[in-house]
Design an enzyme around this catalytic site. Structure first.
Site, short mmCIF file in Angstrom:
data_model
loop_
_atom_site.label_atom_id
_atom_site.label_comp_id
_atom_site.label_asym_id
_atom_site.label_seq_id
_atom_site.Cartn_x
_atom_site.Cartn_y
_atom_site.Cartn_z
N ARG A 92 0.83 -1.22 0.04
CA ARG A 92 -0.20 0.00 0.01
C ARG A 92 0.68 1.60 -0.01
O ARG A 92 0.44 2.42 -0.23
CB ARG A 92 -0.79 -0.02 1.29
N GLU B 81 5.41 -10.42 14.27
CA GLU B 81 4.83 -10.81 15.48
C GLU B 81 5.14 -12.48 15.36
O GLU B 81 5.76 -13.00 16.41
CB GLU B 81 3.48 -10.53 15.59
P1 AMP Z 1 5.00 -2.54 11.00
O1 AMP Z 1 5.95 -3.31 10.36
O2 AMP Z 1 4.37 -3.30 12.26
O3 AMP Z 1 5.13 -1.01 11.33
O4 AMP Z 1 3.61 -2.65 10.07
C1 AMP Z 1 3.31 -1.82 8.83
C2 AMP Z 1 2.98 -2.50 7.79
O5 AMP Z 1 2.00 -3.50 7.89
C3 AMP Z 1 2.31 -1.44 6.67
O6 AMP Z 1 3.11 -1.76 5.53
C4 AMP Z 1 1.13 -1.52 6.78
O7 AMP Z 1 0.43 -1.45 5.57
C5 AMP Z 1 0.60 -2.67 7.39
N1 AMP Z 1 -0.15 -2.72 8.73
C6 AMP Z 1 0.16 -3.23 9.81
N2 AMP Z 1 -0.88 -3.29 10.56
C7 AMP Z 1 -1.74 -2.94 10.15
C8 AMP Z 1 -3.15 -2.18 10.02
N3 AMP Z 1 -3.70 -2.62 11.53
N4 AMP Z 1 -4.00 -2.05 9.40
C9 AMP Z 1 -3.48 -1.81 7.85
N5 AMP Z 1 -2.00 -2.06 7.66
C10 AMP Z 1 -1.49 -2.56 8.72
#
Ligand code: AMP
Length: 176
Positions: free
Chosen positions: A64, A101
Site C-alpha cells: 500500500r 509478531e
Molecule cells: P509494522 O512493520 O508493524 O509497522 O507494520 C506496518 C506495515 O503493515 C505497513 O506496510 C502496513 O500497511 C501494514 N499494517 C500493519 N498493521 C496494519 C493495520 N492494522 N491496518 C492496516 N495495515 C497494517
C-alpha cells in the site's frame, strides 16, 4: 467530501476487524483514496512535509506504500523507487530480513536504485510496530542513501513504532 483537517480525514478510515487474521483491526484507507477531496488533502499534507527536505527519490514500500509514493514523487518532481517483498524485483537486489509478531519477512531493493549521498524519503500507508519502515531504511542506508524523512498516512501510536525510528524525521497525518 469537503476535507479540511486530518480529523476529517480520520473519519474516512474504515476499521475492518479480523483482517487479514483474527485479532487484527485493519485500517482500510480505500475510502480516502476514492474521495477526490480526501485524496487531494492527504497528498497535499504529506507533500508539504516532504517538500521541506527536498527528497529524491521517494522510496515506497510494497504494497500500500505504492499507492501514495508515486503521487508524492510526481508532485515533488522526485523519482520513485520500490521496496518489495522477496523475489519480486527483476534485477539485482540487496535484501534485509526483519521480525514480525510471528516469524519474519524479507524486503528487497534494486542494488542500483540509490546512490551514495542521495536524500531519500521513505513512505508507507501505515506505521504499526515500525519493523517494516526500519527494514526499508536499512536497505536505503546499505546503499549509502541518507534518509531525510519517513512519512505515513496513518500511525498506530499505541504500538510505539516511532521508538524504532527515533533517529529520523517522522511524520504521520492520522494518529490512533
Ligand atoms: P509494522 O512493520 O508493524 O509497522 O507494520 C506496518 C506495515 O503493515 C505497513 O506496510 C502496513 O500497511 C501494514 N499494517 C500493519 N498493521 C496494519 C493495520 N492494522 N491496518 C492496516 N495495515 C497494517
Amino acid at each position: 467530501m469537503n476535507i479540511k483537517s486530518p480529523e476529517d480525514l480520520k473519519g474516512l478510515v474504515r476499521d475492518v476487524p479480523d483482517f487479514p487474521k483474527k485479532g487484527i483491526i485493519f485500517k482500510d484507507i480505500t475510502p480516502i483514496l476514492k474521495d477526490p477531496g480526501a485524496l487531494a488533502f492527504a497528498v497535499d499534507e504529506l507533500a508539504d512535509f516532504l517538500a521541506e527536505v527536498h527528497p529524491d527519490p521517494i522510496v515506497g514500500i510494497e504494497s500500500r506504500g505504492f499507492i501514495l509514493s508515486p503521487i508524492l514523487a510526481y508532485k515533488l518532481r522526485a523519482g520513485f523507487v520500490p521496496v518489495r517483498k522477496k523475489g519480486k524485483l527483476p534485477a539485482e537486489t540487496i535484501r534485509v530480513s526483519y521480525d514480525l509478531e510471528y516469524g519474519s519477512n524479507e524486503l528487497e531493493i534494486h542494488q542500483d536504485a540509490i546512490f551514495k549521498g542521495m536524500k531519500v524519503a521513505v513512505v508507507d500507508d501505515l506505521l504499526a510496530t515500525g519493523g517494516t519502515a526500519e527494514a526499508a531504511i536499512r536497505l536505503v542506508e546499505k546503499l549509502g542513501g541518507e534518509v531525510v524523512a519517513v512519512a505515513f498516512l496513518v500511525e498506530l501510536a499505541f504500538l510505539k513504532g516511532r521508538e524504532k525510528l527515533t533517529d529520523y524525521n517522522v511524520f504521520s497525518l492520522i494518529r490512533y
